[in-house]
Scaffold this motif. Structure first.
Motif: not given
Length: 337
Positions: A145-154, A167-170, A172-181, A192-195
């Motif tokens: 149920q992600f929606k614009a204005g929310e943050s996400v950890l991938i 890419m999709l979170a970016k 569709f309006g994520a405020t902050k995107i965290f990833t683990t790599v 580069a993809l938006g994190a």
């Protein structure tokens, strides 16, 4: 257009026994027949995915009636139609989500889970799209149920799922995107993809990093393909009323989980798979993708990220790369047909 003459046999990849990449062996199989509502695709390219790895290890059996050949997404040319198949014609260039059979020169698809090749995508790019984009859409947007204005950890931010989710979170309006790599190269690609914050899990604790960057609030949605000890750590990282979507267990089961944060923060932890869903359910997901995501693909804003391609006969090498975790984006098999 006349139906082309088809060979009676084809090259396909067998899983000769559960195990490592070495159990993937090219073999000869009968070219499959098509029945009502089905079409036969001459496969130009097939995506390599996490469920293929699990199937290879003997941990994820195909649904009843599905091919035992691995491979869940393909792109190619329609070469034969079953009775009552009305949406496509011989010669159409298509991509399809299938319950199995993609690692082969020919594959059967249900017309409800087949799409015309989107303008601007190559066969290789199209083959990297159905399974991955549908999985992300179901888990991040429908279940999470992600929606614009929310943050996400991938988690697994450099994987096919991770790069697509970023890419999709970016978009569709994520405020902050965290990833683990896993390394600096993957960090740079993820950014580069938006994190906003690509966390190297080899050198940094993602719980500490996320909580610092969010002033102790945590993130609204977590997409996890890892499992293991990440399950307990995700509960610590989620924000109040956060949602955690479990779509993989690369690290196996969790040995310890403190459920108290789930109670205090009113968290939702849900799981999901795509392969076992009905054709009708998958068709409904595809319809949402066509309406919501395809405009971004046609505009070029979103495009599957391809890391490497291998000839069909080198499926073993493709899985060795998959197992290594070195890739950034999708791995695709190509047919010499």
């Amino acid at each position: 257009m006349m139906t082309p003459t088809l060979p009676s046999r084809m090259t396909a990849i067998d899983i000769v026994q559960p195990g490592g990449p070495e159990v993937l062996i090219p073999t000869q199989r009968p070219t499959p027949s098509v029945y009502a509502g089905e079409l036969l695709i001459r496969v130009h390219a097939a995506g390599v995915n996490g469920p293929d790895v699990l199937q290879r290890k003997g941990l994820y059996d195909p649904p009843a009636g599905a091919s035992d050949i691995p491979g869940l997404e393909v792109a190619g040319e329609v070469v034969a139609l079953g009775p009552q198949t009305t949406r496509f014609k011989v010669g159409d260039q298509v991509m399809a989500l299938i319950p199995g059979g993609g690692y082969a020169e020919y594959a059967v698809a249900d017309e409800r889970t087949t799409l015309q090749l989107p303008q601007g995508l190559s066969m290789i790019e199209a083959a990297a799209l159905p399974e991955t984009f549908m999985t992300v859409w179901v888990n991040l947007f429908q279940r999470g149920q992600f929606k614009a204005g929310e943050s996400v950890l991938i988690h697994g931010g450099a994987s096919g799922i991770g790069t697509t989710a970023t890419m999709l979170a970016k978009a569709f309006g994520a405020t902050k995107i965290f990833t683990t790599v896993a390394n600096p190269e993957q960090q740079a690609a993820s950014r580069a993809l938006g994190a906003d914050h690509a966390i190297n899990y080899e050198t940094h604790d993602f719980v500490t990093e996320v909580m610092r960057e969010t002033d102790g609030r945590g993130v609204d949605v977590i997409v996890d393909i890892i499992g293991g000890d990440y399950v307990d750590r995700n509960l610590k990282t989620a924000a109040m009323n956060g949602r955690i979507v479990q779509i993989g267990v690369i690290k196996g089961p969790a040995s310890h989980v403190d459920l108290f944060p789930m109670l205090v923060k009113r968290l939702t932890h849900i799981g999901s798979t795509l392969r076992s869903r009905s054709h009708e359910e998958k068709a409904a997901i595809i319809a949402e993708l066509e309406a919501q995501v395809w405009p971004h693909i046609r505009s070029g804003r979103i495009k599957p990220l391809i890391y490497a391609t291998f000839p069909l006969g080198e499926a073993r090498a493709a899985h060795e790369l998959m197992d290594s975790g070195r890739h950034i984006g999708k791995i695709v098999l190509t047919s010499s047909l």
